[in-house]
Design an enzyme around this catalytic site. Structure first.
Site, mmCIF file in Angstrom:
data_model
loop_
_atom_site.group_PDB
_atom_site.id
_atom_site.type_symbol
_atom_site.label_atom_id
_atom_site.label_comp_id
_atom_site.label_asym_id
_atom_site.label_seq_id
_atom_site.Cartn_x
_atom_site.Cartn_y
_atom_site.Cartn_z
ATOM 1 N N SER A 196 0.828 -1.202 0.000
ATOM 2 C CA SER A 196 0.000 0.000 0.000
ATOM 3 C C SER A 196 0.862 1.251 0.000
ATOM 4 C CB SER A 196 -0.919 0.032 1.230
ATOM 5 O OG SER A 196 -1.657 1.248 1.243
ATOM 6 N N LYS A 221 -4.638 -6.473 3.292
ATOM 7 C CA LYS A 221 -4.572 -5.383 2.316
ATOM 8 C C LYS A 221 -5.960 -5.056 1.771
ATOM 9 C CE LYS A 221 -2.710 -2.472 -0.662
ATOM 10 N NZ LYS A 221 -3.706 -2.238 -1.690
ATOM 11 N N HIS A 255 -7.687 -3.069 4.394
ATOM 12 C CA HIS A 255 -7.081 -1.732 4.347
ATOM 13 C C HIS A 255 -7.767 -0.899 3.271
ATOM 14 C CE1 HIS A 255 -4.416 1.079 2.252
ATOM 15 N NE2 HIS A 255 -3.804 1.297 3.400
ATOM 16 N N ASN A 256 -7.934 -1.475 2.082
ATOM 17 C CA ASN A 256 -8.548 -0.733 0.991
ATOM 18 C C ASN A 256 -10.018 -0.441 1.266
ATOM 19 O OD1 ASN A 256 -6.032 -1.167 -0.127
ATOM 20 N ND2 ASN A 256 -6.826 -1.613 -2.160
ATOM 21 N N GLU A 310 -10.077 2.453 3.429
ATOM 22 C CA GLU A 310 -9.727 3.580 2.554
ATOM 23 C C GLU A 310 -10.966 4.084 1.811
ATOM 24 O OE1 GLU A 310 -7.501 3.598 -1.682
ATOM 25 O OE2 GLU A 310 -6.283 2.832 -0.023
#
Length: 470
Positions: free
Chosen positions: A130, A184, A187-188, A191
């Site tokens: 990232s 990940k 995480h996105n 986001e």
């Protein structure tokens, strides 16, 4: 002749910058690209780093240039292209060699590939990266999944190229098979939620307060000096301050209002539902991007659908209210994301270290923010219910900010401004503070039409039924 410990296939934006990052940290890297001219142009433009870049015209040359056990990073489009590269690469590898998928992969694919390659004697690592182009070049946050021994072979390189927070690498081996890519993905998802909530606040300032982009930019710049400090708030200020060189207008005003998405937000929601979770702020953000793509429909709706009653006004919302509302909603979005990580860890037996995940997100990644230290501290302490909104530090912060979120959502509703992510955050908070909700009625309805049964609060047992036919 073997020249390097690591290779990289795919010199798109992320792959090229990752290769330069590796080379800059002192590690020779063998690179290959399907279009050879791209590879040669890349090396020709690498300046002093070119001496650490080795061009491989094909996979045989790449394998020959690597010292065993070979480690090869794959940076191609997710899905079928990754499988195709692996299939073509395998004949040139030996047992024990390591294939590293550093793209935005579906963690289910990562688990499948890891199991299949392990059966053939190879090792597979799913590595979430990232930070975008800038992060890949100068230091991303790196989330690794795979066997311990495989990570041990590449740890020196991975930790050298990662972003650093107080001289600690923002990289970690998080668990087996797809653990890194799942983290990940979440995480996105966070986001997506954070970006949507920022956009909703921008919309209230623009449409509800008739504020110009440069005024809003100054506000976000000021907010970035306080508890909202984060990469996304920082770049929001810069984006809103920018002007189009062709028209002189604020840049944001000449960009089509239809948001793109590459799929990781959707993956977050899909996997959450499979796990019985509902990260409502992320769901709302994914939905909002889908609605934004329906530009023609929205233009038709603007001419037909009833607007809000201008005589009705919501509660006054000051700049400080919006700041506090965004902070409250951001905490809730993080809480939902980490709850999803906890559920996946239990389901797949990953033993995810949630505090360490928060720590490696403190630099390099897109959602880095000042909240992450408090999040790590919360997970290292006694956390009631395992949910961040019940951590003492966040209980206090939410106590100071939730009223502002209520006023913001109420004002938006009355004045006809869509705030799906902020609304979802508030609904989640209010649901979690009710010891007895309304699902008893749903259970009664389900039993009435389908004899699904229910549990009672005053006796043990399940599959009980009501007197609906009496």
């Amino acid at each position: 002749m073997a020249q390097a410990r690591i290779g990289l296939i795919g010199l798109g934006v992320m792959g090229a910058n990752l290769a330069l990052n590796i080379a800059e940290k002192g590690f020779p890297v063998v690179v290959h690209n399907r279009t050879a001219s791209v590879m040669h142009d890349f090396i020709d433009g690498a300046g002093d780093l070119a001496e650490r870049l080795v061009a491989a015209e094909d996979y045989a040359a790449l394998a020959a240039a690597l010292t065993p056990p070979r480690a090869v990073i794959v940076m191609v489009k997710a899905g079928g292209p990754v499988d195709a590269v692996i299939d073509d690469l395998k004949p040139h590898l030996d047992p024990g060699d390591i294939v590293i998928d550093a793209g935005n992969a579906d963690f289910n694919d990562t688990r499948r590939r890891e199991a299949a390659l392990r059966e053939e004697g190879f090792r597979f690592v799913g590595m979430g990266v990232s930070g975008g182009e800038e992060g890949a070049r100068h230091g991303p946050s790196i989330m690794v999944g795979g066997a311990d021994a495989a990570y041990a072979e590449i740890a020196e390189i991975v930790e050298a190229i990662a972003a650093r927070y107080q001289d600690t690498p923002c990289a970690a081996h998080l668990g087996p098979d797809g653990a890194g890519h799942f983290v990940k993905t979440v995480h996105n998802g966070i986001e997506y939620a954070d970006m949507q909530m920022i956009a909703e606040v921008y919309g209230m300032l623009r449409d509800g307060g008739s504020r110009a982009p440069h005024d809003i930019a100054e506000l976000f710049e000021a907010w970035n000096q306080g508890p909202l400090q984060s990469y996304l708030v920082e770049i929001t200020a810069k984006v809103l301050a920018a002007h189009d060189p062709d028209t002189g207008k604020p840049m944001v005003d000449v960009i089509l209002d239809a948001a793109g998405q590459k799929g990781t937000g959707r993956w977050t929601v899909i996997e959450a539902l499979k796990l019985g979770q509902s990260p409502s702020t992320i769901e709302a953000a994914v939905a909002a991007r889908s609605w934004s793509a329906q530009k023609a429909l929205r233009e038709t709706g603007a001419a037909i659908l009833t607007a809000h009653d201008a005589s009705q006004t919501g509660p006054d919302v000051l700049d400080g209210d919006l700041e506090r509302a965004l902070l409250a909603a951001r905490i809730i979005a993080y809480a939902q994301g980490f709850s999803l990580l906890s559920a996946a860890s239990a389901e797949f037996d990953w033993s995810l270290d949630l505090a360490r995940i928060a720590e490696i997100w403190r630099a390099g990644c897109i959602i880095r923010s000042s909240l992450l230290d408090d999040i790590a501290t919360a997970f290292r302490g006694d956390l009631p219910g395992g949910n961040l909104i019940l951590a003492p530090a966040f209980v206090r912060t939410l106590g100071e900010t939730i009223s502002a979120l209520r006023r913001t959502v109420a004002s938006a509703a009355v004045t006809g401004l869509p705030v799906p992510a902020l609304s979802s955050a508030l609904a989640y908070y209010d649901t979690m503070r009710l010891a007895r909700g309304t699902a008893a009625l749903i259970q009664a309805q389900r039993d009435f039409f389908g004899a699904h049964g229910f549990e009672r609060i005053d006796r043990d047992g399940s599959g009980l039924h009501g007197p609906w036919g009496g």
